[in-house]
Structures are given as C-alpha cells and as structure tokens.
Write a protein that holds these residues in place. Structure first.
Motif, short mmCIF file in Angstrom:
data_model
loop_
_atom_site.label_atom_id
_atom_site.label_comp_id
_atom_site.label_asym_id
_atom_site.label_seq_id
_atom_site.Cartn_x
_atom_site.Cartn_y
_atom_site.Cartn_z
N VAL A 1 -4.09 -5.55 2.91
CA VAL A 1 -5.25 -6.25 3.47
C VAL A 1 -4.81 -7.59 4.05
CG1 VAL A 1 -7.55 -7.19 3.02
CG2 VAL A 1 -6.79 -5.13 1.81
N ASN A 2 -4.96 -7.67 5.37
CA ASN A 2 -4.67 -8.89 6.14
C ASN A 2 -3.27 -9.45 5.92
OD1 ASN A 2 -6.27 -9.93 8.18
ND2 ASN A 2 -6.77 -11.79 7.05
N GLY A 3 -2.34 -8.58 5.63
CA GLY A 3 -0.96 -9.00 5.44
C GLY A 3 -0.73 -9.82 4.19
N LYS A 4 -1.75 -9.91 3.32
CA LYS A 4 -1.67 -10.80 2.16
C LYS A 4 -1.73 -10.09 0.81
CE LYS A 4 -3.99 -14.63 4.57
NZ LYS A 4 -5.18 -15.52 4.52
N TYR A 5 -2.35 -8.92 0.79
CA TYR A 5 -2.60 -8.25 -0.49
C TYR A 5 -2.20 -6.78 -0.43
CZ TYR A 5 -5.68 -12.33 -0.53
OH TYR A 5 -6.19 -13.60 -0.41
N LEU A 6 -1.63 -6.29 -1.52
CA LEU A 6 -1.25 -4.88 -1.63
C LEU A 6 -2.12 -4.21 -2.69
CD1 LEU A 6 0.60 -2.38 -1.28
CD2 LEU A 6 2.21 -3.47 -2.86
N VAL A 7 -2.79 -3.15 -2.29
CA VAL A 7 -3.64 -2.38 -3.21
C VAL A 7 -3.08 -0.97 -3.33
CG1 VAL A 7 -5.98 -1.59 -3.72
CG2 VAL A 7 -5.64 -3.68 -2.37
N SER A 8 -2.89 -0.50 -4.55
CA SER A 8 -2.40 0.86 -4.79
C SER A 8 -3.31 1.54 -5.79
CB SER A 8 -0.97 0.82 -5.34
OG SER A 8 -0.96 0.24 -6.63
N ALA A 9 -3.12 2.83 -5.98
CA ALA A 9 -3.90 3.56 -6.97
C ALA A 9 -3.63 2.99 -8.36
CB ALA A 9 -3.55 5.05 -6.92
N GLU A 10 -2.41 2.53 -8.56
CA GLU A 10 -2.04 1.96 -9.86
C GLU A 10 -2.77 0.64 -10.11
OE1 GLU A 10 1.96 0.65 -12.39
OE2 GLU A 10 2.14 1.29 -10.30
N THR A 11 -2.73 -0.27 -9.14
CA THR A 11 -3.38 -1.57 -9.35
C THR A 11 -4.90 -1.43 -9.39
OG1 THR A 11 -3.42 -2.07 -6.96
CG2 THR A 11 -1.50 -2.83 -8.22
N ALA A 12 -5.43 -0.47 -8.60
CA ALA A 12 -6.89 -0.28 -8.54
C ALA A 12 -7.40 0.67 -9.61
CB ALA A 12 -7.28 0.25 -7.16
N LYS A 13 -6.44 1.26 -10.36
CA LYS A 13 -6.79 2.22 -11.42
C LYS A 13 -7.46 3.47 -10.86
CE LYS A 13 -7.05 -1.25 -15.10
NZ LYS A 13 -6.46 -2.32 -14.30
N GLY A 14 -6.83 4.03 -9.83
CA GLY A 14 -7.31 5.30 -9.29
C GLY A 14 -7.66 5.24 -7.82
N ASN A 15 -7.46 6.37 -7.13
CA ASN A 15 -7.78 6.46 -5.70
C ASN A 15 -9.22 6.11 -5.39
OD1 ASN A 15 -5.29 7.11 -4.69
ND2 ASN A 15 -5.67 9.30 -4.46
N ASN A 16 -10.15 6.50 -6.29
CA ASN A 16 -11.56 6.27 -6.04
C ASN A 16 -11.93 4.79 -6.01
OD1 ASN A 16 -12.19 8.99 -5.84
ND2 ASN A 16 -12.56 9.22 -8.02
N ASN A 17 -11.07 3.96 -6.61
CA ASN A 17 -11.36 2.52 -6.65
C ASN A 17 -10.65 1.73 -5.57
OD1 ASN A 17 -13.00 2.72 -8.98
ND2 ASN A 17 -11.20 2.73 -10.29
#
Length: 205
Positions: A175-191
C-alpha cells in the motif's frame, strides 16, 4: 468513592479500546523500512505481488476481483509478478507479455484457472504460446514479446521493486509503497483487504 473512580477508569479504558486503531505495525501489516516511490503521488497505490503457480494467490484472486469492482477514483491498483524461483520466470514473462499486448485483464484469471482448476502444465514458452493463441495472439507475436527487451526490462524493474519492498513471499499487498500486507500479517486471505482499506484511509489522512 473508590468504586466510583474504578468505574470511571474502566469506562475510559473501554472507550479508548473501542477507538483504538484495529491494525498497527506488526499487527495486520508491516511497515517498509524505506518507502518506495509510487507511479502517481496524487493517488494511493495498491500493488499485489503474486505468482500464477501459487495456490494462495489463486484463492485470493476472486477476493481481489470483488474488491476491485468498488475501487475508489483516488486508488491505483496493479499486479506485480514475482520471480522467487526458476519456475516462476515463465509466468512472470507471460504476465508482462499480456500487459504489453493490452490483454492482461482478459487472460489474468483464465491463466490462474488453467493452472489450478484445469491442471494444465503452463511452465514453458511453448505451452504458454499455445495458451495465448486461444486469446487471439499469434504464436509468432507471443514469442516475439516473450523474448523482447521490453519484457526483460520489466522483469528487472519488478525484481528491484520487490526487493525494495522487502517481500519474501506471495501473495503480498503493498500500500502506497509504505506497507506490506500478507495473509500471515492479516491473519488470513479474507482479512487482507480489510487491512488494505484501513491503510488506504490512513494514507488519505
């Protein structure tokens, strides 16, 4: 008096908890150490790092497509194929070929489906050429693009960006070159897109 003070303190704690941000660095997303420049500073850029052979990317794809249907005007979304292994290269080149030919939207989901549902072996230039023929691209045109300077340049640029993001797996949303979101950090694809939406709003502010 003590009971009243305790009740007021408890009320304040509950109120603060309710208003606290649902996600933070390490909880939902990871902050990239050095922000990576985006293509258009006037918009919030969302980039999905993926691989066609990844089963997790495949299961995320319909979620991505549903989310993209309501994409706000101030948000740019794009895909970025990763090459974390030798057998990833053919798929990354196929994506860039489709993008250069202007048919990326047309073949993106079908390519996922061909690999994961139809179980087709699409790991080489020859097999991918046959796949593209079904979408109106001549074999000669596909091979010309597949081995072109433009595709190789895009591969190099993508690799440099992914290393700058610090991404080590797929799928990953930047997101905007600043944040990395993965299934692991978000606790699942749905999140994943819940966190992405939160970060988009954070960037707007």
């Amino acid at each position: 008096m003590t009971k009243l003070f305790s009740a007021l303190l408890l009320s304040m704690i509950v109120s603060l908890s309710a208003n606290a941000a649902p996600y933070s660095d390490g909880n939902g997303y990871t902050t990239i150490k050095t922000p990576v420049r985006t293509n258009d500073p006037s918009k919030v850029e969302v980039t999905e790092i993926f691989w066609y052979g990844c089963s997790h990317c495949f299961t995320l794809e319909p979620i991505t497509q549903a989310w993209k249907k309501n994409l706000p005007e101030d948000v740019d979304f794009n895909y970025l194929p990763a090459v974390f292994g030798r057998n990833w290269l053919a798929h990354a080149k196929a994506f860039h070929v489709a993008d250069l030919l202007g048919i990326a939207d047309k073949v993106h989901t079908p390519l996922f489906n061909a690999i994961h549902i139809e179980r087709r072996n699409l790991n080489s230039e020859d097999t991918l050429a046959n796949f593209f023929v079904d979408y109106g691209v001549s074999e000669s045109e596909f091979r010309k693009q597949y081995n072109s300077f433009a595709v190789n340049s895009r591969l190099s640029q993508a690799d440099a960006k992914i290393r700058a993001y610090g991404a080590r797996g797929v799928p990953g949303l930047i997101v905007n070159g600043k944040y990395l979101v993965s299934a692991e950090t978000a606790k699942g694809n749905n999140n994943i897109y819940k966190v992405v939406d939160f970060l988009i709003e954070k960037e707007r502010q």
